[in-house]
Design a protein around this motif. Structure first.
Motif, PDB file in Angstrom:
ATOM      1  N   ASP A   1       0.732  -1.011   0.002  1.00 25.07           N
ATOM      2  CA  ASP A   1       0.143   0.004   0.024  1.00 25.07           C
ATOM      3  C   ASP A   1       0.779   1.226   0.065  1.00 25.07           C
ATOM      4  O   ASP A   1       0.563   2.311  -0.617  1.00 25.07           O
ATOM      5  CB  ASP A   1      -1.101  -0.037   1.220  1.00 25.07           C
ATOM      6  N   THR A   2       1.959   1.224   0.615  1.00 18.31           N
ATOM      7  CA  THR A   2       2.640   2.338   0.892  1.00 18.31           C
ATOM      8  C   THR A   2       3.885   2.456  -0.265  1.00 18.31           C
ATOM      9  O   THR A   2       4.045   3.777  -1.013  1.00 18.31           O
ATOM     10  CB  THR A   2       3.431   2.451   2.236  1.00 18.31           C
ATOM     11  N   LEU A   3       4.541   1.460  -0.288  1.00 19.81           N
ATOM     12  CA  LEU A   3       5.708   1.455  -1.334  1.00 19.81           C
ATOM     13  C   LEU A   3       5.111   1.396  -2.858  1.00 19.81           C
ATOM     14  O   LEU A   3       5.917   1.756  -3.683  1.00 19.81           O
ATOM     15  CB  LEU A   3       6.861   0.722  -1.114  1.00 19.81           C
TER      16      LEU A   3
ATOM     17  N   PHE B   1      11.268  10.245  -2.748  1.00 25.08           N
ATOM     18  CA  PHE B   1      11.340  10.735  -1.644  1.00 25.08           C
ATOM     19  C   PHE B   1      10.238  11.686  -1.191  1.00 25.08           C
ATOM     20  O   PHE B   1       9.347  11.728  -0.163  1.00 25.08           O
ATOM     21  CB  PHE B   1      12.714  11.665  -1.234  1.00 25.08           C
ATOM     22  N   ASP B   2       9.711  12.754  -2.319  1.00 26.49           N
ATOM     23  CA  ASP B   2       8.447  13.439  -2.096  1.00 26.49           C
ATOM     24  C   ASP B   2       7.020  12.522  -1.867  1.00 26.49           C
ATOM     25  O   ASP B   2       6.274  12.601  -0.989  1.00 26.49           O
ATOM     26  CB  ASP B   2       8.554  14.589  -3.124  1.00 26.49           C
TER      27      ASP B   2
ATOM     28  N   ALA C   1       4.967  12.223   1.579  1.00 24.76           N
ATOM     29  CA  ALA C   1       3.543  12.538   1.283  1.00 24.76           C
ATOM     30  C   ALA C   1       2.638  11.267   1.975  1.00 24.76           C
ATOM     31  O   ALA C   1       1.466  11.537   2.274  1.00 24.76           O
ATOM     32  CB  ALA C   1       3.037  12.737   0.206  1.00 24.76           C
ATOM     33  N   ARG C   2       3.238  10.230   2.038  1.00 22.84           N
ATOM     34  CA  ARG C   2       2.452   8.977   2.650  1.00 22.84           C
ATOM     35  C   ARG C   2       2.895   8.655   3.955  1.00 22.84           C
ATOM     36  O   ARG C   2       2.378   7.873   4.408  1.00 22.84           O
ATOM     37  CB  ARG C   2       2.698   7.651   1.700  1.00 22.84           C
ATOM     38  N   GLY C   3       3.629   9.632   4.500  1.00 21.87           N
ATOM     39  CA  GLY C   3       3.687   9.509   5.821  1.00 21.87           C
ATOM     40  C   GLY C   3       5.118   8.467   6.397  1.00 21.87           C
ATOM     41  O   GLY C   3       5.335   8.297   7.291  1.00 21.87           O
ATOM     42  N   VAL C   4       6.017   8.294   5.365  1.00 25.98           N
ATOM     43  CA  VAL C   4       6.852   7.491   5.510  1.00 25.98           C
ATOM     44  C   VAL C   4       8.263   8.361   6.220  1.00 25.98           C
ATOM     45  O   VAL C   4       8.380   9.632   5.611  1.00 25.98           O
ATOM     46  CB  VAL C   4       7.673   6.965   4.220  1.00 25.98           C
TER      47      VAL C   4
END
Length: 128
Positions: free
Chosen positions: A22-24, A89-90, A94-97
């Motif tokens: 979901d995040t990566l 990185f951006d 933005a996804r909270g990482v």
């Protein structure tokens, strides 16, 4: 010889799967129940028949010590290639990482390092 699979020790497989997909943006390849654990792998979305990352439980004391020692020293357990480190990185920020190293150019390589929320540091890299 080529890379088939590599292991990333994780504290919780379900949480790791959510983060890595979901995040990566990786895609789940295998999810095979093995008692209390699973044979759980993810792959790059554009190379689904390529190398797999095994999200392996860190239940074994040696695995847990290895994982904790690398994290404590700031050493990434794996490095993933990206086309543009600053853009990734951006996107991930933005996804909270949470990054432990902002984008940094060192000769032909630009890298950044983030916490995968599963006990590991992960590096992203682009080679010029």
């Amino acid at each position: 010889m080529r890379i088939h699979q590599l292991s990333v020790y994780v504290e919780d497989q379900a949480e790791a799967l959510a983060f890595y997909t979901d995040t990566l943006g990786f895609v789940k390849r295998h999810d095979i129940p093995l008692g209390a654990d699973r044979w759980l792998t993810v792959v790059a979305p554009d190379v689904q028949d390529g190398p797999e990352v095994l999200l392996e439980p860190n239940r074994h004391p040696a695995a847990r010590r290895y994982q904790q020692a690398l994290a404590a020293e700031g050493i990434p357990v794996v490095s993933f290639a990206v086309d543009d480190v600053a853009a990734e990185f951006d996107r991930l920020t933005a996804r909270g990482v949470e990054f432990t190293q902002d984008p940094l150019t060192m000769g032909p390589a630009t890298t950044a390092v983030f916490d995968d929320t599963c006990g590991n540091l992960v590096q992203i890299v682009h080679m010029d």
